[in-house]
Motif scaffolding. Structure first.
Motif, PDB file in Angstrom:
ATOM      1  N   ARG A  20       0.981  -0.979   0.000  1.00  0.00           N
ATOM      2  CA  ARG A  20       0.000   0.000   0.000  1.00  0.00           C
ATOM      3  C   ARG A  20       0.918   0.916   0.000  1.00  0.00           C
ATOM      4  O   ARG A  20       0.646   1.255  -0.584  1.00  0.00           O
ATOM      5  N   ASP A  42      -8.228   2.518  10.864  1.00  0.00           N
ATOM      6  CA  ASP A  42      -9.518   2.770  10.241  1.00  0.00           C
ATOM      7  C   ASP A  42      -9.394   3.117   8.777  1.00  0.00           C
ATOM      8  O   ASP A  42     -10.337   2.983   8.010  1.00  0.00           O
ATOM      9  N   THR A  43      -8.226   3.560   8.324  1.00  0.00           N
ATOM     10  CA  THR A  43      -8.061   3.890   6.905  1.00  0.00           C
ATOM     11  C   THR A  43      -7.092   2.968   6.205  1.00  0.00           C
ATOM     12  O   THR A  43      -7.098   2.877   4.993  1.00  0.00           O
ATOM     13  N   THR A  45      -5.983  -0.531   4.716  1.00  0.00           N
ATOM     14  CA  THR A  45      -6.988  -1.375   4.103  1.00  0.00           C
ATOM     15  C   THR A  45      -6.436  -2.567   3.379  1.00  0.00           C
ATOM     16  O   THR A  45      -5.266  -2.629   3.070  1.00  0.00           O
ATOM     17  N   GLN A  46      -7.346  -3.481   3.108  1.00  0.00           N
ATOM     18  CA  GLN A  46      -7.080  -4.560   2.182  1.00  0.00           C
ATOM     19  C   GLN A  46      -8.103  -4.402   1.075  1.00  0.00           C
ATOM     20  O   GLN A  46      -9.280  -4.205   1.313  1.00  0.00           O
ATOM     21  N   SER A  47      -7.642  -4.518  -0.183  1.00  0.00           N
ATOM     22  CA  SER A  47      -8.504  -4.281  -1.310  1.00  0.00           C
ATOM     23  C   SER A  47      -9.577  -5.336  -1.461  1.00  0.00           C
ATOM     24  O   SER A  47      -9.345  -6.500  -1.241  1.00  0.00           O
ATOM     25  N   GLN A  48     -10.769  -4.890  -1.845  1.00  0.00           N
ATOM     26  CA  GLN A  48     -11.850  -5.809  -2.147  1.00  0.00           C
ATOM     27  C   GLN A  48     -12.279  -5.660  -3.601  1.00  0.00           C
ATOM     28  O   GLN A  48     -13.158  -6.360  -4.061  1.00  0.00           O
ATOM     29  N   SER A 130      -8.622  -0.447  -5.685  1.00  0.00           N
ATOM     30  CA  SER A 130      -9.912  -0.749  -5.076  1.00  0.00           C
ATOM     31  C   SER A 130     -10.431   0.522  -4.403  1.00  0.00           C
ATOM     32  O   SER A 130      -9.648   1.432  -4.101  1.00  0.00           O
ATOM     33  N   GLU A 132     -11.302   1.122  -1.354  1.00  0.00           N
ATOM     34  CA  GLU A 132     -10.688   1.377  -0.060  1.00  0.00           C
ATOM     35  C   GLU A 132      -9.267   1.917  -0.205  1.00  0.00           C
ATOM     36  O   GLU A 132      -8.874   2.862   0.488  1.00  0.00           O
ATOM     37  N   GLN A 135      -9.100   5.501  -1.461  1.00  0.00           N
ATOM     38  CA  GLN A 135      -9.370   6.521  -0.452  1.00  0.00           C
ATOM     39  C   GLN A 135      -8.086   7.027   0.181  1.00  0.00           C
ATOM     40  O   GLN A 135      -7.923   8.223   0.438  1.00  0.00           O
TER      41      GLN A 135
END
Length: 231
Positions: A20, A42-43, A45-48, A130, A132, A135
């Motif tokens: 990331r 909270d920010t 992430t792991q991509s979905q 992704s 997430e 963002q």
């Protein structure tokens, strides 16, 4: 943890259509750039979502097994190692999987992401990442713009991309790559003052990216599920 010939011509277009840390450790004395992934839980992430299209060879809609069962795998991950064993399992689970094509596609995707982030190209990043992960990048770009700064970056090339790990978990395949690249990067204020990096110095970047894909899916896309910097 845990893309022949036509691919090299059309992969960028496919990635752009379907689609990331961005920067890892740098050699030299520059202060590291903002890392969208070294963020609170909270920010981070792991991509979905679908991120990188690393296509298998297909004729029409029917998958076609690639030639050389384990040749490309053995060339990129030493036989007898855990990574080689898992890559073989991935190849067995998905006969269309081509390790060489995967590696070439991952390199192209890596350069596109790094360049798009530096350019603040939200549209391209949105296609490459992704929701997430996007963002995190978008937040970093927004903060940079709010400070009246811009990033000047020139991608020199990838020195090395090696398999760092692989895993077949149920039907989900994970491949982790260690990528060493070089680029010239500097962040400047509106008046041209350099606040980070050096516009004339080539620096080394080290990242570890993990991609994942459902081996039973007819969708050839791989997901970027985890990235970290190497210290």
């Amino acid at each position: 943890m845990g893309f022949g010939t036509i691919f090299f011509i059309v992969v960028a277009a496919i990635v752009l259509y379907q689609l990331r840390s961005v920067l890892g450790r740098r050699t030299g004395n520059e202060r590291p750039p903002f890392d969208p992934f070294s963020r609170p839980a909270d920010t981070a992430t792991q991509s979905q979502g679908n991120v990188v299209t690393l296509p298998s060879r297909r004729v029409g809609d029917e998958p076609v097994a690639v030639s050389g069962t384990y040749e490309a795998i053995d060339a990129l991950a030493a036989p007898g190692t855990p990574a080689n064993a898992e890559l073989r399992r991935i190849r067995d689970a998905d006969p269309t999987f081509d390790m060489k094509q995967f590696m070439e596609g991952a390199k192209i995707a890596y350069e596109m992401v790094v360049t798009a982030f530096a350019d603040g190209d939200r549209k391209l990043l949105k296609n490459l990442l992704s929701p997430e992960v996007y963002q995190g990048f978008e937040a970093s770009i927004t903060q940079r713009e709010a400070r009246g700064e811009r990033m000047q970056s020139s991608f020199v090339g990838i020195n090395d991309a090696a398999v760092a790990g692989a895993e077949l978990k149920d039907r989900e395949a994970f491949i982790t790559l260690r990528i060493v690249s070089q680029l010239i990067s500097a962040t400047t204020k509106a008046n041209g003052e350099v606040v980070d990096g050096d516009p004339e110095t080539v620096v080394e970047v080290r990242d570890v990216w993990t991609f994942a894909r459902d081996t039973r899916s007819r969708d050839p896309n791989w997901k970027l599920v985890e990235t970290e910097s190497e210290d």
